[in-house]
Design an enzyme around this catalytic site. Structure first.
Site, PDB file in Angstrom:
ATOM      1  N   PHE A   1      57.037  64.285  37.297  1.00  0.00           N
ATOM      2  CA  PHE A   1      56.687  65.438  38.598  1.00  0.00           C
ATOM      3  C   PHE A   1      59.176  65.500  37.951  1.00  0.00           C
ATOM      4  CE2 PHE A   1      58.073  68.189  41.049  1.00  0.00           C
ATOM      5  CZ  PHE A   1      57.666  69.679  41.445  1.00  0.00           C
TER       6      PHE A   1
ATOM      7  N   LYS B   1      67.329  66.031  48.114  1.00  0.00           N
ATOM      8  CA  LYS B   1      66.702  65.589  48.460  1.00  0.00           C
ATOM      9  C   LYS B   1      66.800  65.559  49.986  1.00  0.00           C
ATOM     10  CE  LYS B   1      61.802  65.872  46.620  1.00  0.00           C
ATOM     11  NZ  LYS B   1      61.492  66.981  46.768  1.00  0.00           N
TER      12      LYS B   1
ATOM     13  N   ASP C   1      65.536  59.386  37.926  1.00  0.00           N
ATOM     14  CA  ASP C   1      64.977  60.155  38.409  1.00  0.00           C
ATOM     15  C   ASP C   1      64.721  59.504  40.268  1.00  0.00           C
ATOM     16  OD1 ASP C   1      64.500  62.474  39.998  1.00  0.00           O
ATOM     17  OD2 ASP C   1      63.261  63.370  38.333  1.00  0.00           O
TER      18      ASP C   1
END
Length: 479
Positions: free
Chosen positions: A168, A282, A253
């Site tokens: 993802f 985030k 990532d």
């Protein structure tokens, strides 16, 4: 004639009684309408989901690792906004940093200038990855992924992008093209060309994909968020070596795994890897102002911005805004002063040991995995006949539905907020704020133990809930 300066003009306007906007009062006034407003103006399907699973309690306040509903009940937040609130909700140091920016009247987003706060945050981020030399700021993790795709293609002159099954990387078009779950991609094609998927943790498949020397970059999460899937200890280092061999950039990532989540500042540190591009977002925001960043090597950066007339060939209007930069700086300062990376490692070790002990006691617990405070508890088909029959009934209706029999009682009976690690997944994921303490660990361990124990009694209250959820799932499929 008297000329008024902009400051004088502003002060006069304020003194003239311009109405003050008070969001707190407006929130209190309209809070009871939240579901009706969302159903009318926003995502009605999400409102239906929340009501179906009983999550419509109405949260009104957040502090640290806790949430409070409209009745004053306190909940332990193990979701932390998908990992955004690493330093907890509404940290006072973060709030003060943002207020100081607003009070300073800084020349924000002049655009035909450079940003001092951005330079300071870049300097601070690079200190955690000394093999990197440049930073590009964006507004989110997905934007960071989009930028990394462009950096990789510009630097290598190749088009191919590799990603892993079950990955993802975001939901904008480039990032979506690297998504390993078809439910997110269905109905949105055609997606970005020249993207390919390979199995996670499979070096042979990686080398086969790389050997044609047409791949610009291999994007990989050090630990996959959807399912908390762990690589073999040597996988990432060997993957990086293969990428170097074939001229492909290795992109880590770390949008979810970075900034202390796994007990190291970056998850790649567990595996001795120095990627070519490293993506963060985030937690860097502190939970208030979205921010994403691409850390990369100078030679890669210089391939994108290689001439004066290409100085703005890629950018992000709000990417270096002062509030986002201040949020990032304050977040890093809190993490250092409160030793949150160390706390993540220590609390994670305790919780993992406890859950692994549960796996020995409970047949429904198939696996426990993770690092630091990124933990996955996977449930699987039981051995005993009664439990197996109940399990198979749920699985026939909707794969992965069993996890709701754990997450819903955790929420309703024990005030613990958590969720499934992905669509059709049998894993519950824990992503608590890195500020949790022993009291919170006691709360987590006690609650999970109670709910999992109750799930081993069939028939019982948990399985009655399962029948209800199966009915809702069947209706949704039919209509």
């Amino acid at each position: 004639m008297t000329f008024m300066t902009p400051r004088d003009d502003r002060e006069q306007t304020q003194a003239g009684g311009a109405p003050n906007f008070d969001l707190a009062s407006l929130y209190a006034e309209r809070e009871s309408e939240r579901f009706a407003l969302h159903a009318q103006h926003l995502n009605e399907m999400w409102v239906r989901v929340l009501k179906t699973i009983g999550y419509d309690v109405g949260f009104v306040r957040g502090a640290g690792q806790y949430l409070y509903d409209r009745k004053g009940a306190r909940y332990l937040d193990l979701l932390s906004g998908w990992g955004v609130f690493a330093i907890g909700r509404n940290h006072p140091a973060l709030r003060e940093a943002l207020m100081s920016v607003l009070g300073a009247e800084l020349p924000n987003l002049v655009q035909l200038d450079v940003s001092v706060p951005a330079a300071l945050l870049a300097e601070r981020l690079l200190s955690f990855a000394p093999y990197m030399e440049k930073v590009f700021f964006a507004n989110s993790g997905a934007e960071a992924v989009e930028a990394a795709i462009k950096f990789a293609r510009a630097a290598t002159g190749r088009a191919g992008i590799l990603h892993c099954a079950h990955s993802f990387h975001g939901l904008t078009y480039g990032a979506l093209s690297l998504n390993g779950d078809e439910i997110f991609k269905k109905g949105f094609g055609p997606l970005l060309p020249d993207t390919r998927e390979i199995p996670f943790d499979d070096l042979a498949a990686l080398e086969e994909a790389l050997r044609h020397r047409d791949v610009a970059a291999f994007f990989v999460e050090p630990i996959q968020g959807k399912g908390v899937n762990m690589p073999a200890q040597d996988y990432l280092a060997q993957a990086a070596a293969l990428c170097r061999k074939y001229g492909t950039l290795f992109v880590a990532d770390e949008i979810q795994t970075g900034l202390g989540r796994t007990g190291k500042f970056f998850a790649v540190e567990h595996y001795g890897v120095e990627p070519d591009l490293l993506l963060v977002a985030k937690a860097l925001s502190g939970g208030h102002v979205p921010v994403g960043a691409v850390l990369t090597r100078k030679w890669i950066f210089d391939k994108m911005f290689d001439r004066m007339d290409r100085a703005v060939v890629h950018g992000s209007t709000f990417g270096k805004n002062d509030l986002a930069m201040a949020a990032g700086l304050a977040t890093l300062e809190v993490m250092a002063s409160e030793k949150l990376v160390e706390n993540s490692a220590a609390r994670g070790e305790r919780l993992l040991a406890c859950f692994r002990a549960m796996a020995e006691r409970y047949e429904l617990v198939a696996d426990v995995r993770g690092k630091g405070l990124m933990i996955g508890i996977e449930f699987g088909e039981p051995r005993s006949l009664k439990l197996k029959a109940a399990w198979n009934l749920l699985e026939t209706v909707n794969s992965g539905l069993f996890c709701q029999l754990i997450s819903i009682p955790l929420f309703e009976q024990h005030k613990v907020l958590t969720q499934v690690a992905g669509h059709g997944n049998h894993t519950i994921k824990l992503l608590p704020p890195l500020t949790i303490d022993d009291f919170d660990c006691d709360w987590i361990e006690r609650s999970f133990d109670k709910v999992i124990a109750e799930a081993h009694h069939a028939p019982g209250a948990v399985w009655s809930l399962g029948k209800t959820l199966a009915g809702h799932a069947l209706k949704a499929k039919l209509g």
